[in-house]
Design a protein around this motif. Structure first.
Motif, PDB file in Angstrom:
ATOM      1  N   PHE A  15       0.852  -1.183   0.000  1.00 40.59           N
ATOM      2  CA  PHE A  15       0.000   0.000   0.000  1.00 40.59           C
ATOM      3  C   PHE A  15       0.886   1.230   0.000  1.00 40.59           C
ATOM      4  O   PHE A  15       1.853   1.311   0.737  1.00 40.59           O
ATOM      5  CB  PHE A  15      -0.897   0.041   1.241  1.00 40.59           C
ATOM      6  CG  PHE A  15      -1.894  -1.076   1.301  1.00 40.59           C
ATOM      7  CD1 PHE A  15      -3.005  -1.057   0.468  1.00 40.59           C
ATOM      8  CD2 PHE A  15      -1.726  -2.131   2.171  1.00 40.59           C
ATOM      9  CE1 PHE A  15      -3.936  -2.079   0.523  1.00 40.59           C
ATOM     10  CE2 PHE A  15      -2.649  -3.150   2.226  1.00 40.59           C
ATOM     11  CZ  PHE A  15      -3.755  -3.121   1.397  1.00 40.59           C
ATOM     12  N   SER A  16       0.497   2.172  -0.797  1.00 41.75           N
ATOM     13  CA  SER A  16       1.236   3.431  -0.791  1.00 41.75           C
ATOM     14  C   SER A  16       0.574   4.392   0.208  1.00 41.75           C
ATOM     15  O   SER A  16      -0.532   4.156   0.686  1.00 41.75           O
ATOM     16  CB  SER A  16       1.233   4.051  -2.190  1.00 41.75           C
ATOM     17  OG  SER A  16      -0.081   4.424  -2.547  1.00 41.75           O
ATOM     18  N   LEU A  20      -3.487   4.793   1.515  1.00 44.83           N
ATOM     19  CA  LEU A  20      -3.853   4.913   2.916  1.00 44.83           C
ATOM     20  C   LEU A  20      -4.638   6.203   3.163  1.00 44.83           C
ATOM     21  O   LEU A  20      -5.661   6.189   3.859  1.00 44.83           O
ATOM     22  CB  LEU A  20      -2.598   4.879   3.788  1.00 44.83           C
ATOM     23  CG  LEU A  20      -2.825   4.977   5.295  1.00 44.83           C
ATOM     24  CD1 LEU A  20      -3.606   3.774   5.784  1.00 44.83           C
ATOM     25  CD2 LEU A  20      -1.495   5.087   5.995  1.00 44.83           C
ATOM     26  N   PHE A  21      -4.204   7.303   2.584  1.00 44.61           N
ATOM     27  CA  PHE A  21      -4.909   8.573   2.725  1.00 44.61           C
ATOM     28  C   PHE A  21      -6.298   8.495   2.106  1.00 44.61           C
ATOM     29  O   PHE A  21      -7.275   8.984   2.677  1.00 44.61           O
ATOM     30  CB  PHE A  21      -4.089   9.696   2.079  1.00 44.61           C
ATOM     31  CG  PHE A  21      -4.761  11.029   2.134  1.00 44.61           C
ATOM     32  CD1 PHE A  21      -4.864  11.708   3.347  1.00 44.61           C
ATOM     33  CD2 PHE A  21      -5.299  11.600   0.998  1.00 44.61           C
ATOM     34  CE1 PHE A  21      -5.495  12.941   3.410  1.00 44.61           C
ATOM     35  CE2 PHE A  21      -5.928  12.822   1.054  1.00 44.61           C
ATOM     36  CZ  PHE A  21      -6.028  13.500   2.255  1.00 44.61           C
ATOM     37  N   LEU A  22      -6.417   7.876   0.963  1.00 48.58           N
ATOM     38  CA  LEU A  22      -7.703   7.730   0.288  1.00 48.58           C
ATOM     39  C   LEU A  22      -8.676   6.903   1.133  1.00 48.58           C
ATOM     40  O   LEU A  22      -9.840   7.266   1.297  1.00 48.58           O
ATOM     41  CB  LEU A  22      -7.513   7.102  -1.094  1.00 48.58           C
ATOM     42  CG  LEU A  22      -8.778   6.882  -1.906  1.00 48.58           C
ATOM     43  CD1 LEU A  22      -9.406   8.215  -2.268  1.00 48.58           C
ATOM     44  CD2 LEU A  22      -8.468   6.068  -3.141  1.00 48.58           C
ATOM     45  N   MET A  23      -8.211   5.815   1.698  1.00 48.08           N
ATOM     46  CA  MET A  23      -9.072   4.954   2.524  1.00 48.08           C
ATOM     47  C   MET A  23      -9.501   5.685   3.804  1.00 48.08           C
ATOM     48  O   MET A  23     -10.641   5.559   4.244  1.00 48.08           O
ATOM     49  CB  MET A  23      -8.357   3.651   2.867  1.00 48.08           C
ATOM     50  CG  MET A  23      -8.066   2.796   1.647  1.00 48.08           C
ATOM     51  SD  MET A  23      -9.529   2.475   0.695  1.00 48.08           S
ATOM     52  CE  MET A  23     -10.055   0.981   1.453  1.00 48.08           C
ATOM     53  N   ALA A  24      -8.595   6.444   4.403  1.00 47.25           N
ATOM     54  CA  ALA A  24      -8.948   7.203   5.607  1.00 47.25           C
ATOM     55  C   ALA A  24      -9.976   8.287   5.283  1.00 47.25           C
ATOM     56  O   ALA A  24     -10.895   8.532   6.072  1.00 47.25           O
ATOM     57  CB  ALA A  24      -7.693   7.827   6.212  1.00 47.25           C
ATOM     58  N   ILE A  29     -15.649  10.270   5.635  1.00 46.54           N
ATOM     59  CA  ILE A  29     -16.887  10.721   4.994  1.00 46.54           C
ATOM     60  C   ILE A  29     -18.036   9.784   5.352  1.00 46.54           C
ATOM     61  O   ILE A  29     -19.146  10.235   5.638  1.00 46.54           O
ATOM     62  CB  ILE A  29     -16.694  10.832   3.471  1.00 46.54           C
ATOM     63  CG1 ILE A  29     -15.746  11.992   3.156  1.00 46.54           C
ATOM     64  CG2 ILE A  29     -18.026  11.023   2.761  1.00 46.54           C
ATOM     65  CD1 ILE A  29     -15.321  12.078   1.707  1.00 46.54           C
ATOM     66  N   ALA A  30     -17.786   8.499   5.368  1.00 49.88           N
ATOM     67  CA  ALA A  30     -18.823   7.533   5.741  1.00 49.88           C
ATOM     68  C   ALA A  30     -19.274   7.745   7.187  1.00 49.88           C
ATOM     69  O   ALA A  30     -20.470   7.691   7.488  1.00 49.88           O
ATOM     70  CB  ALA A  30     -18.314   6.110   5.550  1.00 49.88           C
TER      71      ALA A  30
END
Length: 158
Positions: A15-16, A20-24, A29-30
């Motif tokens: 994982f880059s 990780l930033f995108l998933m967080a 938002i969820a």
């Protein structure tokens, strides 16, 4: 001959930082959309004003609501006057009546932090207590009731 089974070494997923930033961000938002709407509304006053021709000269009861929350919310009305309200009146004879006043078409007005709006209603002397309520909405379209009371009155409506 030897029967040796060679296992391939399993590769770990990579994982880059960007992933990780995108998933967080997606998780944040969820969570924001999953939170319930509980407006921090303060009932800051109740006063009685002289009668108006709008309600056949009956005393007007004015309830002021204030947004004490961090985020703004919407109410139905304009110019600081809530036009969509309902109230339950408890009569001196023990009967309860329910009335509502609504605006059509609906116009939602934003109430920012620290701002106030008023709810006006008329009650005559046949009632001794009144509970007044309205509905507010947040930016997600979720609704929550806001109520005030019960307010007690004497036989003159005040």
């Amino acid at each position: 001959m030897s029967d040796v089974i060679r296992l391939k070494a399993m590769r770990r997923p990579r994982f880059s930082i960007r992933t990780l930033f995108l998933m967080a961000t997606i998780a944040a938002i969820a969570c924001c959309f999953a939170l319930p709407f509980n407006p921090d509304v303060m009932i800051v006053g109740h006063e009685i004003q002289a009668g108006s021709s709008r309600w056949d000269g009956a005393p007007i009861h004015v309830v002021t609501i204030r947004n004490d929350g961090f985020l703004p919310f919407y109410y139905i009305g304009h110019s600081g006057l809530v036009l969509n309200l309902a109230f339950t009146k408890s009569g001196n004879d023990g009967d309860n009546d329910w009335f509502s006043n609504s605006q059509n078409p609906t116009h939602w007005t934003l109430l920012h932090r620290g701002e106030e709006a008023v709810m006006e209603f008329a009650v005559h002397g046949d009632y001794n207590t009144v509970t007044v309520a309205t509905e507010v909405s947040d930016w997600r379209g979720r609704f929550a009731p806001v109520s005030a009371g019960p307010f007690s009155f004497d036989e003159n409506g005040g």
